[in-house]
Design an enzyme around this catalytic site. Structure first.
Site, mmCIF file in Angstrom:
data_model
loop_
_atom_site.group_PDB
_atom_site.id
_atom_site.type_symbol
_atom_site.label_atom_id
_atom_site.label_comp_id
_atom_site.label_asym_id
_atom_site.label_seq_id
_atom_site.Cartn_x
_atom_site.Cartn_y
_atom_site.Cartn_z
ATOM 1 N N THR A 46 0.855 -1.186 0.000
ATOM 2 C CA THR A 46 0.000 0.000 0.000
ATOM 3 C C THR A 46 0.891 1.236 0.000
ATOM 4 O O THR A 46 2.096 1.163 0.260
ATOM 5 C CB THR A 46 -0.906 0.054 1.243
ATOM 6 O OG1 THR A 46 -0.092 0.308 2.403
ATOM 7 C CG2 THR A 46 -1.677 -1.230 1.439
ATOM 8 N N ILE A 110 2.670 -1.072 4.997
ATOM 9 C CA ILE A 110 2.046 0.213 5.286
ATOM 10 C C ILE A 110 3.146 1.253 5.440
ATOM 11 O O ILE A 110 4.171 0.997 6.080
ATOM 12 C CB ILE A 110 1.157 0.149 6.547
ATOM 13 C CG1 ILE A 110 0.447 1.495 6.763
ATOM 14 C CG2 ILE A 110 1.942 -0.294 7.771
ATOM 15 C CD1 ILE A 110 -0.635 1.440 7.822
ATOM 16 N N VAL A 141 6.738 -2.218 7.558
ATOM 17 C CA VAL A 141 6.631 -0.768 7.614
ATOM 18 C C VAL A 141 7.492 -0.218 6.491
ATOM 19 O O VAL A 141 8.675 -0.541 6.380
ATOM 20 C CB VAL A 141 7.091 -0.223 8.973
ATOM 21 C CG1 VAL A 141 7.030 1.309 8.969
ATOM 22 C CG2 VAL A 141 6.232 -0.777 10.096
ATOM 23 N N LYS A 142 6.890 0.596 5.629
ATOM 24 C CA LYS A 142 7.599 1.148 4.480
ATOM 25 C C LYS A 142 8.282 2.462 4.855
ATOM 26 O O LYS A 142 7.652 3.375 5.380
ATOM 27 C CB LYS A 142 6.626 1.389 3.315
ATOM 28 C CG LYS A 142 6.102 0.115 2.699
ATOM 29 C CD LYS A 142 5.078 0.397 1.603
ATOM 30 C CE LYS A 142 5.746 0.822 0.312
ATOM 31 N NZ LYS A 142 4.744 0.946 -0.796
ATOM 32 N N ILE A 143 9.567 2.518 4.560
ATOM 33 C CA ILE A 143 10.372 3.717 4.819
ATOM 34 C C ILE A 143 11.080 4.094 3.530
ATOM 35 O O ILE A 143 11.742 3.256 2.908
ATOM 36 C CB ILE A 143 11.409 3.465 5.935
ATOM 37 C CG1 ILE A 143 10.707 3.104 7.249
ATOM 38 C CG2 ILE A 143 12.308 4.677 6.115
ATOM 39 C CD1 ILE A 143 11.656 2.730 8.368
#
Length: 371
Positions: A46, A110, A141-143
């Site tokens: 996402t 996300i 977790v997208k960084i």
């Protein structure tokens, strides 16, 4: 698996198929469950653009928005609850895949607030908060891989949190991402975390490279320049895979692997074809290689299922030819460094704009629910 099961062959070749989309409607209708069952989908990504689109379409979120309005939730809390609910429910749907693959797949990503892309401290805090809020082991977790994002990636992994590194465009930055990954695992081990529980992918954006380079080639307009259209993105991804093979054969990595670590797989992102003159499956069938992920918009997924030409590994051993393409691009007048800087800045700006649109949409829905 039938001979016409192209996505099955892609999966057998070692490419994990993820859907680049998520919405409450997909979850409620059973659509996502069908894609898992019938299209070999083993994960979801996402981003703010996807959530902005999902929240502005249909009425699937109405009940939760009304409940949030009744609680007088503030805007940012409401957005957090709406998006993490979808991610949590999707993670539950993928739990069997997660278990069957020992945590490699069955993942839902996300993203941290893109407005924090240039702030290391706030990115780390947001990543930790998202991890705790969703409270599922099978999320990423997208960084973003900005310069400020690199230390945030290391520190987030060091806390035992699985990370999807996003917005990678250049091989040079990708090498820095792998270094940040190694450092994160080394710190995680020192912090007492079991490395077997930490996964990561590195999202290397594809189609946007062709879009930007082709635009510049057309502006140059020479015969040599025009002949290079459509060559940059796949060559760039193939060079990235060569870097992956190189760095994950080092003693530094072998020491981590001996302690239970899993490699950070390359993920091909932005695989929807933007130029209608190109094959709509080129960023799928030209990037087939083991230990990778391809996250596809639904349109690309269905196109690949229908007519992708899956004929085995199309990446290994191609680095020399890929480098020749980049040498020709530079000789034609393409400033490759500027291309990648432009794409990174535009990527952050686009997600930031989508985040603002998401906030506006939810704010309007909350106000309507309160009236």
């Amino acid at each position: 698996m039938s001979t016409t099961d192209r996505l099955g062959r892609l999966s057998e070749a070692g490419v994990s198929i993820w859907l680049d989309d998520l919405s409450r409607e997909r979850l409620n209708s059973g659509n996502l469950a069908e894609l898992i069952r019938d299209k070999h989908v083993v994960g979801v990504t996402t981003n703010p653009t996807i959530f902005a689109g999902a929240l502005s379409a249909g009425d699937a979120y109405n009940d939760q928005v009304r409940a949030l309005a009744e609680r007088d939730a503030d805007l940012h809390a409401a957005v957090r609850e709406l998006t993490t609910t979808d991610v949590r429910n999707a993670a539950d749907l993928f739990r069997d895949v997660y278990n069957a693959t020992n945590g490699v797949d069955g993942r839902v990503s996300i993203e941290v607030d893109p407005g924090l892309a240039k702030d290391t401290e706030k990115t780390v805090a947001e990543a930790q908060d998202l991890w705790k809020t969703v409270d599922r082991p099978n999320i990423f977790v997208k960084i973003p891989a900005t310069e400020e994002g690199l230390p945030a990636i290391t520190r987030t992994l060091a806390e035992g949190i699985s990370v999807n590194v996003t917005l990678i465009f250049s091989v040079e930055r990708y090498r820095a991402v792998i270094d940040a990954f190694f450092a994160g695992l080394e710190q995680a081990k020192a912090n007492g975390h079991d490395l077997r529980g930490i996964q990561s992918v590195a999202s290397f954006f594809v189609s946007r490279v062709d879009a930007e380079v082709d635009k510049r080639l057309e502006a140059i307009g020479t015969e040599e320049a025009l002949a290079l259209r459509g060559e940059a993105a796949i060559a760039n991804a193939r060079l990235a895979y060569a870097a992956y093979e190189e760095l994950f054969a080092t003693e530094r990595w072998q020491a981590l692997q001996a302690q239970g670590a899993s490699p950070q797989r390359p993920l091909w992102a932005s695989t929807g074809v933007k130029n209608p003159e190109y094959s709509d499956t080129r960023y799928v069938d030209q990037l087939v290689v083991a230990n990778t992920v391809n996250t596809m918009p639904e349109k690309t997924l269905f196109a690949a299922a229908d007519h992708a030409e899956i004929s085995g590994d199309t990446v290994s051993g191609t680095a020399g030819r890929a480098q020749e393409i980049f040498d020709k691009l530079e000789a034609a007048g393409i400033d490759v460094t500027d291309v990648f800087l432009t794409l990174e800045n535009e990527g952050v700006e686009k997600f930031d704009k989508s985040w603002a649109e998401l906030l506006d949409t939810v704010n309007g829905q909350l106000e309507q629910a309160r009236s």
